[in-house]
Motif scaffolding. Structure first.
Motif, PDB file in Angstrom:
ATOM      1  N   GLY A 114     -13.665 -10.304 -19.028  1.00 11.14           N
ATOM      2  CA  GLY A 114     -13.793 -10.470 -20.362  1.00 11.14           C
ATOM      3  C   GLY A 114     -14.273  -9.338 -21.137  1.00 11.14           C
ATOM      4  O   GLY A 114     -14.728  -8.296 -20.482  1.00 11.14           O
ATOM      5  N   GLU A 115     -14.616  -9.241 -22.395  1.00 11.14           N
ATOM      6  CA  GLU A 115     -14.937  -8.211 -23.289  1.00 11.14           C
ATOM      7  C   GLU A 115     -16.621  -7.780 -22.872  1.00 11.14           C
ATOM      8  O   GLU A 115     -17.285  -8.966 -22.575  1.00 11.14           O
ATOM      9  CB  GLU A 115     -14.657  -8.458 -24.854  1.00 11.14           C
ATOM     10  N   VAL A 116     -17.156  -6.867 -23.037  1.00  8.06           N
ATOM     11  CA  VAL A 116     -18.459  -6.312 -23.137  1.00  8.06           C
ATOM     12  C   VAL A 116     -19.123  -6.076 -24.331  1.00  8.06           C
ATOM     13  O   VAL A 116     -18.562  -5.732 -25.167  1.00  8.06           O
ATOM     14  CB  VAL A 116     -18.554  -5.080 -22.283  1.00  8.06           C
ATOM     15  N   ARG A 117     -20.490  -6.873 -24.397  1.00 13.32           N
ATOM     16  CA  ARG A 117     -21.273  -6.882 -25.885  1.00 13.32           C
ATOM     17  C   ARG A 117     -22.442  -6.223 -25.696  1.00 13.32           C
ATOM     18  O   ARG A 117     -23.198  -6.488 -24.797  1.00 13.32           O
ATOM     19  CB  ARG A 117     -21.342  -8.240 -26.400  1.00 13.32           C
ATOM     20  N   LEU A 118     -22.836  -5.216 -26.593  1.00 14.02           N
ATOM     21  CA  LEU A 118     -24.209  -4.457 -26.327  1.00 14.02           C
ATOM     22  C   LEU A 118     -24.685  -4.727 -27.735  1.00 14.02           C
ATOM     23  O   LEU A 118     -24.029  -4.598 -28.779  1.00 14.02           O
ATOM     24  CB  LEU A 118     -23.821  -3.325 -25.874  1.00 14.02           C
ATOM     25  N   GLU A 119     -25.906  -5.272 -27.870  1.00  9.45           N
ATOM     26  CA  GLU A 119     -26.669  -5.686 -29.008  1.00  9.45           C
ATOM     27  C   GLU A 119     -28.022  -4.698 -29.146  1.00  9.45           C
ATOM     28  O   GLU A 119     -28.643  -4.863 -27.962  1.00  9.45           O
ATOM     29  CB  GLU A 119     -26.639  -6.973 -29.117  1.00  9.45           C
ATOM     30  N   VAL A 120     -28.282  -4.172 -30.256  1.00 12.00           N
ATOM     31  CA  VAL A 120     -29.605  -3.648 -30.625  1.00 12.00           C
ATOM     32  C   VAL A 120     -29.997  -3.981 -31.782  1.00 12.00           C
ATOM     33  O   VAL A 120     -29.289  -4.072 -32.956  1.00 12.00           O
ATOM     34  CB  VAL A 120     -29.466  -1.921 -30.467  1.00 12.00           C
TER      35      VAL A 120
END
Length: 433
Positions: A114-120
């Motif tokens: 699946g897709e990778v999500r990065l949040e800041v």
């Protein structure tokens, strides 16, 4: 940019080659025992080297914030990422006046199905128009043998509006200029607030007849109302310089911070009550907002305030008077540290033209308080600056003699007393000579 070997991969290849070469040449089987695992890892990493370059998509939850509000900077890697990619690390360059969560503005996520999500998390601490720079995104392969840096989209622009604290003022506004506002006027007319019941006169509307009182008195009576009115409020922001230290919404405020935030709060209050508001920026020959009303007009004012800059081209007194003509029945609120002779002279010009002028002092309290220090503590301040503050106090006394009140900005309730006094003076009968 293609996948490149990491320092760990290069070290593994070099050390394995040295150990295996020593084992063969020197007939040292112990060297081969140490070299074979490293050689196996180097071959393993090379065999599972990714072939495809990952794509990174960035987006910002909200690009318009108020001071102290936060948003989330999201980075997304689609599902089509190469399966041999093991880890994705993103680092967001730190920008002044932004607070990040996590504090180092860097985050790492393993690549799974699946897709990778990065949040800041990003929190804006000061008004203005700024950009969040493009993040540095690095993808690594299995066992950290290869890596690649991915360039994301263009920098994200964030607009931080200065409207933060609520402001309220008394209903008394001197010399109303219209009949369309939400304030109550001092004269009867068409409006929504009841003024009393009086006998019917020629010209009264039939829908104003009070039938219960008329039936009881056997004479027609009508219900009278106070007229609703508006006025033109002119907010003049002095951006001729910035005095003091700016530490954002959580710390100390400079004179420019106080002026911009006060202008936004005052404009929001009067526009909410149906008045017409105009903005004048003394630091620009062209920037300013004409008189208007409504929520859309408030947004125009806020968008103009975020561009306030102390390094703008300053206008002299003649340019201010020529380019910014103000009606004689307007209420003019001057937000300034009251240090420039140009602003002081223009205030005098407005008073002589018949305007009601209120000077709002935006000089930081820690700067003004040096006048109250004893001789020993005052030695750390330049003598020229202390003399300038003494001259400023003399100028404020002269403005007071002209009838211009000077108040320090304290948020809600700052203008209550001076507005009452101005309305009382305006309503008093004038003696003609």
């Amino acid at each position: 940019m293609s996948w490149r070997p990491t320092h760990a991969q290069v070290r593994a290849i070099c050390v394995a080659a040295v150990l295996l070469g020593a084992a063969v040449l020197l007939r040292r089987p112990d060297a081969a025992v140490f070299g074979l695992p490293l050689a196996f890892l180097a071959v393993w990493g090379r065999f599972f080297r990714p072939r495809e370059r990952p794509e990174v998509h960035t987006e910002l939850d909200a690009d318009v914030l108020f001071e102290g509000q936060g948003t989330t900077y999201r980075m997304r890697v689609p599902e089509s990422v190469d399966p041999d990619t093991d880890l994705i690390v993103a680092a967001l360059p730190r920008t002044l006046w932004f607070q990040y969560d996590p504090p180092q503005a860097a985050i790492a996520e393993p690549v799974s199905h699946g897709e990778v999500r990065l949040e800041v998390g990003v929190r804006s601490k000061r008004w203005g128009l700024r950009s969040l720079e493009r993040p540095t995104v690095t993808a690594t392969s299995t066992v950290g043998a290869y890596r690649i840096q991915v360039t994301s989209a263009e920098p994200q622009s964030v607009t931080t509006l200065p409207l933060r604290e609520g402001f309220e003022a008394v209903d008394a506004v001197p010399r109303p200029a219209g009949l369309v506002g939400l304030h109550r006027s001092r004269r009867p007319g068409e409006g929504t607030e009841l003024a009393g019941v009086r006998p019917f006169r020629t010209g009264d509307r039939l829908r104003r007849i009070n039938w219960s009182v008329s039936a009881r008195t056997q004479e027609l009576h009508v219900t009278s109302t106070w007229s609703d009115r508006d006025t033109e409020v002119v907010i003049m922001v002095d951006t001729g310089g910035e005095i003091g230290i700016s530490e954002g919404i959580d710390g100390r405020s400079s004179s420019l911070d106080t002026a911009v935030r006060a202008a936004a709060a005052i404009a929001e209050h009067y526009l909410r009550n149906g008045d017409r508001v105009r903005l004048i920026d003394t630091g620009s020959l062209f920037r300013g907002v004409r008189s208007g009303s409504g929520r859309a007009h408030l947004r125009r004012i806020l968008d103009t305030l975020v561009h306030a800059d102390r390094r703008g081209r300053q206008q002299d007194e003649e340019q201010l008077a020529r380019r910014n003509r103000v009606r004689s029945d307007s209420l003019v609120l001057v937000l300034s540290p009251l240090l420039r002779p140009t602003i002081l002279g223009y205030i005098v010009t407005l008073v002589h033209s018949g305007c009601t002028v209120i000077a709002i002092d935006t000089l930081p309290p820690d700067v003004v308080s040096i006048m109250d220090l004893d001789a020993h503590d005052a030695r750390s301040w330049p003598l020229a600056w202390r003399l300038r503050l003494l001259e400023r106090r003399r100028d404020l006394d002269r403005l007071s003699d002209l009838g211009v009140p000077t108040v320090r900005w304290r948020g809600a309730g700052t203008l209550d007393e001076v507005l009452r006094d101005a309305a009382r003076v305006s309503a008093a009968p004038r003696i003609r000579s």
